[in-house]
Design a protein around this motif. Structure first.
Motif, short mmCIF file in Angstrom:
data_model
loop_
_atom_site.label_atom_id
_atom_site.label_comp_id
_atom_site.label_asym_id
_atom_site.label_seq_id
_atom_site.Cartn_x
_atom_site.Cartn_y
_atom_site.Cartn_z
N GLN A 51 -27.36 -42.60 27.18
CA GLN A 51 -27.49 -41.33 26.48
C GLN A 51 -26.61 -41.31 25.23
OE1 GLN A 51 -26.88 -37.75 28.87
NE2 GLN A 51 -26.03 -36.69 27.11
N PHE A 52 -25.38 -41.78 25.36
CA PHE A 52 -24.44 -41.83 24.24
C PHE A 52 -24.97 -42.76 23.14
CE2 PHE A 52 -21.03 -44.41 22.31
CZ PHE A 52 -20.35 -43.43 21.60
N LEU A 53 -25.48 -43.91 23.54
CA LEU A 53 -25.96 -44.90 22.58
C LEU A 53 -27.17 -44.36 21.81
CD1 LEU A 53 -25.06 -47.72 21.78
CD2 LEU A 53 -26.76 -48.66 23.35
N LYS A 54 -28.01 -43.60 22.48
CA LYS A 54 -29.16 -43.01 21.80
C LYS A 54 -28.72 -41.96 20.78
CE LYS A 54 -32.77 -43.85 25.22
NZ LYS A 54 -33.83 -43.26 26.05
N GLN A 55 -27.65 -41.25 21.10
CA GLN A 55 -27.11 -40.28 20.16
C GLN A 55 -26.52 -40.98 18.93
OE1 GLN A 55 -24.29 -38.00 22.43
NE2 GLN A 55 -25.86 -36.85 23.54
N GLN A 56 -25.93 -42.15 19.14
CA GLN A 56 -25.30 -42.89 18.06
C GLN A 56 -26.30 -43.65 17.20
OE1 GLN A 56 -21.73 -42.89 17.48
NE2 GLN A 56 -22.04 -41.14 18.83
N THR A 57 -27.42 -44.07 17.79
CA THR A 57 -28.42 -44.86 17.05
C THR A 57 -29.77 -44.14 17.08
OG1 THR A 57 -28.86 -46.19 19.04
CG2 THR A 57 -27.22 -47.02 17.49
N SER A 58 -30.63 -44.50 18.03
CA SER A 58 -31.91 -43.81 18.19
C SER A 58 -32.51 -44.14 19.55
CB SER A 58 -32.90 -44.21 17.08
OG SER A 58 -33.50 -45.46 17.37
N ASP A 59 -33.37 -43.25 20.04
CA ASP A 59 -34.07 -43.49 21.30
C ASP A 59 -34.89 -44.77 21.21
OD1 ASP A 59 -33.00 -41.03 21.87
OD2 ASP A 59 -34.88 -40.14 22.57
N ASP A 60 -35.53 -44.98 20.07
CA ASP A 60 -36.43 -46.12 19.91
C ASP A 60 -35.69 -47.44 20.03
OD1 ASP A 60 -38.40 -44.25 19.49
OD2 ASP A 60 -38.44 -44.48 17.32
N TYR A 61 -34.54 -47.55 19.39
CA TYR A 61 -33.77 -48.80 19.46
C TYR A 61 -33.39 -49.13 20.91
CZ TYR A 61 -33.06 -48.73 14.37
OH TYR A 61 -33.24 -48.75 13.00
N VAL A 62 -32.85 -48.14 21.60
CA VAL A 62 -32.37 -48.38 22.96
C VAL A 62 -33.53 -48.67 23.91
CG1 VAL A 62 -31.10 -47.41 24.92
CG2 VAL A 62 -30.35 -46.92 22.58
#
Length: 235
Positions: free
Chosen positions: A123-134
């Motif tokens: 969840q944190f990583l998606k906030q920092q980058t994007s849902d698509d990347y993760v």
């Protein structure tokens, strides 16, 4: 690999380091496909970014549990935010607070959390980058590491990922991936079809993502809430 006379997109290829890859085979494949953009080796040993190690462990867990990539926090973790004390009574082996504190020890401790630590990192990583990347990184990883024989089922899964993140004007299209992966519509699809694209997407995850997560309110507030619940329970 799809080749094109127009090489303008190559200007968007980032400088790749060994830490952007989980294994040496990925490095070799990248260097083969992009000889003018070879991977830079900073150290003698191959040390992968901590965040990629965690994502790898998440993907392997999803494969083991026979479930797709998920982005929600587990029910127990959600409950902790509402009533932390209740969770201490449910885990005789390790308390929620002990589990959350263990996330600081290593990426493996976070990924092994009984209370959804890795889900919270996603969840944190998606906030920092994007849902698509993760989601692409995890789904392409699950495709690659699932031990199934080449066949129609595997081809369909590769095509599903390709159509979701790569093909044409798909809603979740990630720029430049069409030059880094190829799904054959005629013959069997290889296990490494997304290996270069996955490494490319992984460069969008900051090297210190794991450290930043442990310093972010998303983690600190949870720890504070749970610690407060533990104090109330002991009073």
């Amino acid at each position: 690999m799809v080749h094109t006379a127009d090489n303008a997109w190559r200007a968007h290829i980032p400088l790749m380091y060994r830490e952007d890859f989980l294994c040496s085979s990925g490095v070799a494949r990248w260097n083969e496909e992009f000889p003018r953009h070879c991977v830079v080796s900073q150290h003698d040993r191959h040390k992968t970014k901590s965040v990629l190690v965690i994502l790898f462990l998440i993907a392997m867990r999803n494969i083991k549990n026979n479930r797709g990539t998920f982005t929600r926090i587990k029910d127990r973790l959600s409950s902790a935010l509402k009533s932390p004390a209740s969770l201490f009574r449910r885990s005789p082996e390790i308390s929620l607070r002990e589990d959350i504190l263990s996330w600081k020890k290593s990426p493996h401790s976070l990924a092994a959390s009984e209370y959804g630590g890795s889900d919270l990192l996603v969840q944190f990583l998606k906030q920092q980058t994007s849902d698509d990347y993760v989601d692409f990184w995890l789904e392409s990883g699950e495709y690659r590491w699932t031990r199934t024989k080449p066949g129609r089922k595997r081809d369909i899964e590769a095509q599903r990922i390709y159509d979701k993140f790569v093909y044409g004007e798909c809603p979740r299209k990630i720029a430049h991936l069409e030059k880094m992966c190829f799904v054959s519509r005629q013959g069997p699809t290889g296990r490494d079809v997304f290996i270069c694209a996955q490494a490319y997407v992984g460069t969008n995850f900051p090297k210190d993502s794991y450290k930043k997560f442990l310093q972010d309110p998303i983690y600190l507030n949870l720890l504070k809430t749970v610690s407060s619940g533990a104090t109330q329970l002991n009073e």
